[in-house]
Enzyme design. Structure first.
Site, PDB file in Angstrom:
ATOM      1  N   ARG A 139      -6.687  -2.095   9.155  1.00  0.00           N
ATOM      2  CA  ARG A 139      -6.646  -3.667   9.220  1.00  0.00           C
ATOM      3  C   ARG A 139      -6.977  -4.149  10.467  1.00  0.00           C
ATOM      4  O   ARG A 139      -7.657  -4.496  10.945  1.00  0.00           O
ATOM      5  CB  ARG A 139      -5.429  -4.129   8.318  1.00  0.00           C
ATOM      6  CG  ARG A 139      -5.883  -4.275   6.722  1.00  0.00           C
ATOM      7  CD  ARG A 139      -4.777  -5.053   6.093  1.00  0.00           C
ATOM      8  NE  ARG A 139      -3.389  -4.378   5.913  1.00  0.00           N
ATOM      9  CZ  ARG A 139      -2.602  -4.814   5.183  1.00  0.00           C
ATOM     10  NH1 ARG A 139      -2.682  -6.151   4.516  1.00  0.00           N
ATOM     11  NH2 ARG A 139      -1.351  -4.359   5.050  1.00  0.00           N
ATOM     12  N   GLY A 147       0.756  -1.158  -0.169  1.00  0.00           N
ATOM     13  CA  GLY A 147      -0.165  -0.067  -0.166  1.00  0.00           C
ATOM     14  C   GLY A 147       0.814   1.156  -0.192  1.00  0.00           C
ATOM     15  O   GLY A 147       1.947   1.289   0.641  1.00  0.00           O
ATOM     16  N   ASP A 197       4.124  -4.467   6.608  1.00  0.00           N
ATOM     17  CA  ASP A 197       4.097  -5.846   6.909  1.00  0.00           C
ATOM     18  C   ASP A 197       4.479  -6.756   6.078  1.00  0.00           C
ATOM     19  O   ASP A 197       5.072  -7.642   5.762  1.00  0.00           O
ATOM     20  CB  ASP A 197       2.962  -6.002   7.865  1.00  0.00           C
ATOM     21  CG  ASP A 197       2.912  -7.497   8.419  1.00  0.00           C
ATOM     22  OD1 ASP A 197       3.758  -7.193   9.410  1.00  0.00           O
ATOM     23  OD2 ASP A 197       2.449  -8.389   8.134  1.00  0.00           O
ATOM     24  N   ARG A 240       1.117  -5.261  -5.960  1.00  0.00           N
ATOM     25  CA  ARG A 240       1.039  -6.192  -5.074  1.00  0.00           C
ATOM     26  C   ARG A 240       1.222  -7.238  -6.326  1.00  0.00           C
ATOM     27  O   ARG A 240       1.010  -7.348  -7.173  1.00  0.00           O
ATOM     28  CB  ARG A 240      -0.404  -6.406  -4.376  1.00  0.00           C
ATOM     29  CG  ARG A 240      -0.742  -5.388  -3.450  1.00  0.00           C
ATOM     30  CD  ARG A 240      -1.541  -5.686  -2.606  1.00  0.00           C
ATOM     31  NE  ARG A 240      -1.500  -4.992  -1.190  1.00  0.00           N
ATOM     32  CZ  ARG A 240      -2.084  -3.896  -0.989  1.00  0.00           C
ATOM     33  NH1 ARG A 240      -2.860  -3.296  -1.697  1.00  0.00           N
ATOM     34  NH2 ARG A 240      -1.698  -3.176   0.230  1.00  0.00           N
ATOM     35  N   ASP A 266       1.423  -0.133  11.987  1.00  0.00           N
ATOM     36  CA  ASP A 266       1.383  -1.507  12.787  1.00  0.00           C
ATOM     37  C   ASP A 266       2.674  -2.284  12.585  1.00  0.00           C
ATOM     38  O   ASP A 266       2.474  -3.544  12.915  1.00  0.00           O
ATOM     39  CB  ASP A 266       0.113  -2.513  12.053  1.00  0.00           C
ATOM     40  CG  ASP A 266       0.305  -2.470  10.481  1.00  0.00           C
ATOM     41  OD1 ASP A 266       1.185  -1.897  10.022  1.00  0.00           O
ATOM     42  OD2 ASP A 266      -0.374  -3.393  10.019  1.00  0.00           O
ATOM     43  N   ASP A 299      -0.813   2.607   8.420  1.00  0.00           N
ATOM     44  CA  ASP A 299      -1.456   1.711   9.477  1.00  0.00           C
ATOM     45  C   ASP A 299      -0.751   1.825  10.937  1.00  0.00           C
ATOM     46  O   ASP A 299      -1.192   1.828  12.121  1.00  0.00           O
ATOM     47  CB  ASP A 299      -1.671   0.199   9.358  1.00  0.00           C
ATOM     48  CG  ASP A 299      -2.701   0.128   8.240  1.00  0.00           C
ATOM     49  OD1 ASP A 299      -3.261   1.230   7.754  1.00  0.00           O
ATOM     50  OD2 ASP A 299      -2.647  -0.992   7.555  1.00  0.00           O
TER      51      ASP A 299
HETATM   52  P1  ADP Z   1       2.134  -4.048   2.668  1.00  0.00           P
HETATM   53  O1  ADP Z   1       3.355  -4.282   2.344  1.00  0.00           O
HETATM   54  O2  ADP Z   1       1.626  -2.811   2.621  1.00  0.00           O
HETATM   55  O3  ADP Z   1       1.824  -4.860   4.031  1.00  0.00           O
HETATM   56  P2  ADP Z   1       1.144  -6.425   1.083  1.00  0.00           P
HETATM   57  O4  ADP Z   1       0.673  -7.291   2.237  1.00  0.00           O
HETATM   58  O5  ADP Z   1       0.073  -6.349   0.109  1.00  0.00           O
HETATM   59  O6  ADP Z   1       1.230  -5.031   1.453  1.00  0.00           O
HETATM   60  O7  ADP Z   1       2.428  -7.038   0.636  1.00  0.00           O
HETATM   61  C1  ADP Z   1       3.048  -6.377  -0.658  1.00  0.00           C
HETATM   62  C2  ADP Z   1       3.796  -7.448  -1.235  1.00  0.00           C
HETATM   63  O8  ADP Z   1       4.895  -8.069  -0.717  1.00  0.00           O
HETATM   64  C3  ADP Z   1       2.938  -8.450  -1.747  1.00  0.00           C
HETATM   65  O9  ADP Z   1       2.025  -8.450  -2.965  1.00  0.00           O
HETATM   66  C4  ADP Z   1       4.072  -9.754  -2.195  1.00  0.00           C
HETATM   67  O10 ADP Z   1       4.476  -9.652  -3.201  1.00  0.00           O
HETATM   68  C5  ADP Z   1       4.913  -9.493  -0.924  1.00  0.00           C
HETATM   69  N1  ADP Z   1       4.612 -10.061   0.275  1.00  0.00           N
HETATM   70  C6  ADP Z   1       3.640 -10.388   1.101  1.00  0.00           C
HETATM   71  N2  ADP Z   1       3.736 -11.376   1.978  1.00  0.00           N
HETATM   72  C7  ADP Z   1       4.507 -12.271   1.506  1.00  0.00           C
HETATM   73  C8  ADP Z   1       4.845 -13.552   1.872  1.00  0.00           C
HETATM   74  N3  ADP Z   1       4.365 -14.146   2.894  1.00  0.00           N
HETATM   75  N4  ADP Z   1       5.916 -14.254   1.081  1.00  0.00           N
HETATM   76  C9  ADP Z   1       6.747 -13.460   0.098  1.00  0.00           C
HETATM   77  N5  ADP Z   1       6.142 -12.253  -0.359  1.00  0.00           N
HETATM   78  C10 ADP Z   1       5.240 -11.722   0.194  1.00  0.00           C
END
Ligand code: ADP
Length: 317
Positions: free
Chosen positions: A166, A5, A97, A66, A124, A122
């Site tokens: 979230r 995000g 995260d 993403r 968080d 967030d």
């Molecule tokens: P944010 O970083 O804002 O929390 P997301 O949760 O969408 O956003 O995570 C961003 C990107 O990080 C995901 O689209 C994915 O490419 C990568 N990612 C998230 N979780 C994992 C995971 N468990 N293993 C590998 N890549 C991950």
């Protein structure tokens, strides 16, 4: 690279990372669209001018995305191959995260140096008092609630205003304090008790004609629509309205605090790499820069300050 995000202040971080790296004699490349661009090789060399005139802009000039493919070993292998081809020796990942979870897995899998910056509205992430974008989002929420308050008080209404967050109630709770709202319904507390009935029992609207309640968008709280539906059913005498702030909260020019913090963190990311630190998130605790191992930043739940709930209750009678 920015990923996940977007958050106001990400550009200030990109600017600081770029300039600090160049200042220290390194070469810098910008990776577009998060892990997606890392896999497809959407990469450009950055000079100091590439980051001119961006400190005041919201969003991220590197774009963000993403990327499901990065969650697979095959996708991460492609990403590693791109880094080798581009002769990139270390990665600075700015995101929330999810981004840092991906960074941690990648860094371990390929023994590759990654430094993370906490970029999420967030707030968080554990191990840092604040994240890049949080202060701006909080200010946006405050301004929106100020406006809604005019209508709430003109019509004697009960407004449920949904804010992002979230699994974390930082925006809802501090947004409520800053805007003088009556209550905040947040996942951390909703897990333990029925905040809505508590709130009504406590005497919502006993001394007032209108009320504003901030609700964190979350399955646990049921969101603002969930709260409004319950009130309409259980207390039909209330004139209830819902506003969902949504993506309004992400945009806008970053606040002074976010710009300063993102700049400090961006410079710290390069310092960390120069000190051979790897697989750490840059954080700020009590005004000091700290290195937080990815494992701690991601795994631990950052606690909210429960005293603030009491302060909100006292200050809204
Ligand atoms: P944010 O970083 O804002 O929390 P997301 O949760 O969408 O956003 O995570 C961003 C990107 O990080 C995901 O689209 C994915 O490419 C990568 N990612 C998230 N979780 C994992 C995971 N468990 N293993 C590998 N890549 C991950």
């Amino acid at each position: 690279m920015t990923s996940g995000g977007d958050a106001p202040g990400m550009n200030a971080a990109i600017r600081a990372v770029t300039r600090s790296a160049i200042y220290n004699g390194m070469k810098v490349k910008g990776i577009y669209r998060g892990y997606k661009g890392l896999i497809t090789g959407e990469i450009e060399e950055f000079k100091t001018q590439n980051v001119s005139n961006i400190i005041q802009r919201g969003g991220t000039i590197l774009k963000t995305a993403r990327c499901m493919e990065f969650k697979t070993p095959e996708g991460r292998k492609l990403a590693y191959e791109t880094l080798q081809k581009e002769e990139i020796d270390a990665l600075v990942a700015i995101g929330g995260d999810g981004t840092l979870t991906g960074a941690r897995i990648f860094a371990q899998e390929f023994n590759y140096p990654v430094v993370g910056l906490p970029g999420t509205i967030d707030n968080d992430l554990f191990g840092t008092d604040v994240t890049i974008g949080y202060d701006t989002a909080l200010n946006t929420i405050m301004e929106c609630v100020d406006k809604i308050r005019d209508t709430a008080s003109s019509h004697d209404r009960l407004f449920f205003i949904e804010v992002m967050g979230r699994d974390a109630g930082f925006l809802a709770l501090n947004g409520a304090l800053a805007s003088g709202a009556e209550a905040a319904i947040i996942p951390e507390i909703s897990k333990e008790k029925d905040q809505l009935s508590d709130m009504i029992e406590f005497g919502l609207r006993t001394s007032k004609n209108s009320s504003i309640v901030l609700v964190a968008e979350s399955e646990v709280t049921g969101g603002a629509i969930g709260a409004a539906e319950r009130v309409k059913k259980e207390y039909p005498n209330f004139d209830v309205r819902v506003t969902i702030l949504g993506h309004l909260q992400r945009g806008g020019s970053p606040s002074a605090q976010d710009r300063i913090m993102a700049t400090r963190m961006g410079v710290a990311a390069i310092d960390a790499l120069l000190e051979d630190q790897r697989n750490v998130m840059i954080g700020i605790q009590n005004e000091q820069i700290v290195y937080v191992p990815f494992s701690k930043a991601i795994r631990n739940e950052k606690p909210i300050n429960r005293d603030l709930l009491n302060i909100l209750r006292i200050s809204s009678i």
